[in-house]
Scaffold this motif. Structure first.
Motif, PDB file in Angstrom:
ATOM      1  N   THR A 131       0.851  -1.189   0.000  1.00 16.47           N
ATOM      2  CA  THR A 131       0.000   0.000   0.000  1.00 16.47           C
ATOM      3  C   THR A 131       0.882   1.233   0.000  1.00 16.47           C
ATOM      4  O   THR A 131       1.683   1.427   0.911  1.00 16.47           O
ATOM      5  N   SER A 133       1.275   4.950   0.680  1.00 12.56           N
ATOM      6  CA  SER A 133       0.643   6.012   1.453  1.00 12.56           C
ATOM      7  C   SER A 133       1.549   7.225   1.365  1.00 12.56           C
ATOM      8  O   SER A 133       2.426   7.431   2.206  1.00 12.56           O
ATOM      9  N   ASP A 151      -2.007   7.082  -9.600  1.00 12.65           N
ATOM     10  CA  ASP A 151      -3.422   7.132  -9.208  1.00 12.65           C
ATOM     11  C   ASP A 151      -3.903   8.569  -9.387  1.00 12.65           C
ATOM     12  O   ASP A 151      -3.466   9.462  -8.660  1.00 12.65           O
ATOM     13  N   ASN A 153      -6.652   9.824  -8.641  1.00 18.07           N
ATOM     14  CA  ASN A 153      -7.596  10.255  -7.604  1.00 18.07           C
ATOM     15  C   ASN A 153      -6.845  10.758  -6.369  1.00 18.07           C
ATOM     16  O   ASN A 153      -6.985  10.234  -5.264  1.00 18.07           O
ATOM     17  N   THR A 154      -6.032  11.765  -6.571  1.00 12.49           N
ATOM     18  CA  THR A 154      -5.296  12.325  -5.447  1.00 12.49           C
ATOM     19  C   THR A 154      -6.210  13.205  -4.598  1.00 12.49           C
ATOM     20  O   THR A 154      -7.146  13.821  -5.101  1.00 12.49           O
ATOM     21  N   ILE A 348      -1.919  10.273  -1.864  1.00 13.41           N
ATOM     22  CA  ILE A 348      -2.592   9.083  -2.364  1.00 13.41           C
ATOM     23  C   ILE A 348      -2.401   7.952  -1.353  1.00 13.41           C
ATOM     24  O   ILE A 348      -1.419   7.907  -0.615  1.00 13.41           O
ATOM     25  N   GLU A 349      -3.364   7.058  -1.329  1.00 12.73           N
ATOM     26  CA  GLU A 349      -3.247   5.810  -0.571  1.00 12.73           C
ATOM     27  C   GLU A 349      -3.825   4.744  -1.471  1.00 12.73           C
ATOM     28  O   GLU A 349      -5.028   4.695  -1.712  1.00 12.73           O
ATOM     29  N   LYS A 350      -2.948   3.911  -2.003  1.00 13.22           N
ATOM     30  CA  LYS A 350      -3.377   2.969  -3.036  1.00 13.22           C
ATOM     31  C   LYS A 350      -2.677   1.634  -2.869  1.00 13.22           C
ATOM     32  O   LYS A 350      -1.449   1.566  -2.694  1.00 13.22           O
ATOM     33  N   ARG A 351      -3.464   0.588  -2.917  1.00  9.61           N
ATOM     34  CA  ARG A 351      -2.920  -0.774  -2.920  1.00  9.61           C
ATOM     35  C   ARG A 351      -2.456  -1.098  -4.317  1.00  9.61           C
ATOM     36  O   ARG A 351      -3.207  -1.001  -5.288  1.00  9.61           O
ATOM     37  N   ILE A 352      -1.195  -1.453  -4.455  1.00  7.35           N
ATOM     38  CA  ILE A 352      -0.641  -1.730  -5.766  1.00  7.35           C
ATOM     39  C   ILE A 352      -0.772  -3.205  -6.126  1.00  7.35           C
ATOM     40  O   ILE A 352      -0.455  -4.063  -5.317  1.00  7.35           O
TER      41      ILE A 352
END
Length: 352
Positions: A131, A133, A151, A153-154, A348-352
């Motif tokens: 993730t 972060s 991503d 969607n920042t 951003i917080e995104k699971r890659i």
């Protein structure tokens, strides 16, 4: 002709010390806007944060990772990561103190699009199953644009800084403030006079640091104030918990350790009748200042100690030739009232 881009990962910051210092020097010589390359991007700060994060039991919970990007054999950028072993969450390590975070890069996005795209692709490929972060990165910087490639969607938030070079004198700075805050300032100084109170600004650094008991006192009212920010009620139990947090911060906390170890870290305290009423932590870098912490003892609210602390400190800073005062992330009202200009940040917080 395409750039010869190479990306390598390192677990020890010392292994890329020379390349990092080259980037620090380039950034210093370019004298670009303060937000592009702050104290949090320097080797000095990241060396400190790396060792603090992995001291003691930290080595069991945190993995340090440094991704070095070279172009034609020369250092171009470094991305520092602190990866939590249990959750596989990758963060920029400076988030432990707060403020404005970023990739270590003195170059612009424009004209280097191929390299920036390669960095984005590398982050995605090398962080599979993790993730990301990443916060809080100035929207105008190359790393923010790289994040949007990962991503789109920042999430944006505010951050305020005061460009002190806009003012010929401290008096001009004060007179530029909104009328309501200007009146409050005069009222606060008048209250001090009518109440017979004496005010003193104290400045501490690693050569002349306050005692641990003094620091515990400051952190205790910081954590109490933090509860108020989060709209939590305060009682006897929370008084104990906030005191224990203060004890821990003085003994093991990142912010306190930075004050004791770093030459560019300073503690400013406004005392009223020899009792701390407000404090802030400041990091200096190339005539720019970062202020990630400020808190007041609410029992002194009548005197607006946080505002007076900033005013008294800016007198010193303007005489010293400081060009910019960054109050860091957050939309607290006082930041705008004190002449702060918004510098949007993104995360951003995104699971890659």
């Amino acid at each position: 002709m395409k750039n010869n881009i190479s990306i390598s990962q390192h677990s020890k910051i010392e292994s890329i010390r020379n390349q990092w210092l080259v980037l620090d020097k380039i950034a210093e010589n370019k004298t670009s806007a303060y937000i592009n390359y702050t104290y949090y991007q320097t080797y000095e700060w990241n060396y400190f944060i790396a060792h603090h994060s992995t001291d003691g039991l930290g080595i069991l919970t945190t993995i340090m990772r440094y991704d070095l990007i070279t172009v034609d054999g020369k250092p171009f950028a470094i991305i520092p990561f602190a990866v939590t072993r249990s959750s596989k969450k990758a963060r920029i390590p400076s988030c432990r103190v707060g403020g404005v975070l970023n990739m270590v890069c003195p170059y612009t996005y424009e004209g280097n699009e191929e390299i920036m795209k390669a960095i984005a692709d590398h982050i995605v490929a090398s962080c599979k199953g993790m993730t990301l972060s990443l916060a809080d990165v100035p929207c105008q910087t190359p790393f923010a644009k790289i994040m949007k490639l990962i991503d789109n969607n920042t999430i944006e938030r505010t951050s305020f800084h005061v460009p002190l070079t806009q003012f010929a004198s401290h008096e001009e700075y004060v007179s530029s403030l909104p009328k309501n805050i200007y009146k409050n300032i005069r009222k606060s100084y008048n209250h001090l006079t009518t109440d017979g109170k004496k005010m003193e600004l104290k400045v501490f650094n690693h050569d002349n640091m306050a005692s641990d008991s003094y620091l515990r006192y400051l952190w205790h009212f910081y954590f109490k104030r933090k509860m108020a920010w989060r709209h939590k009620s305060y009682n006897a139990f929370s008084n104990i918990t906030t005191y224990l947090k203060a004890v821990y911060e003085v003994k093991n906390g990142c912010a306190t350790a930075s004050l004791k170890k770093l030459k560019d870290a300073q503690l400013y305290v406004l005392e009223i009748d020899k009792k701390p009423a407000a404090f802030m932590i400041v990091y200096r870098h190339n005539k720019n200042l970062l202020m990630p912490r400020l808190a007041i003892d609410t029992s002194f609210s009548r005197y607006s100690p946080g505002i007076l602390l900033i005013l008294e400190a800016t007198k010193l800073w303007m005489n010293e030739g400081i060009v910019d005062f960054d109050m860091c992330r957050g939309d607290e009202r006082y930041k705008k009232e004190m002449g702060g200009i918004n510098e949007p940040l993104c995360r951003i917080e995104k699971r890659i």
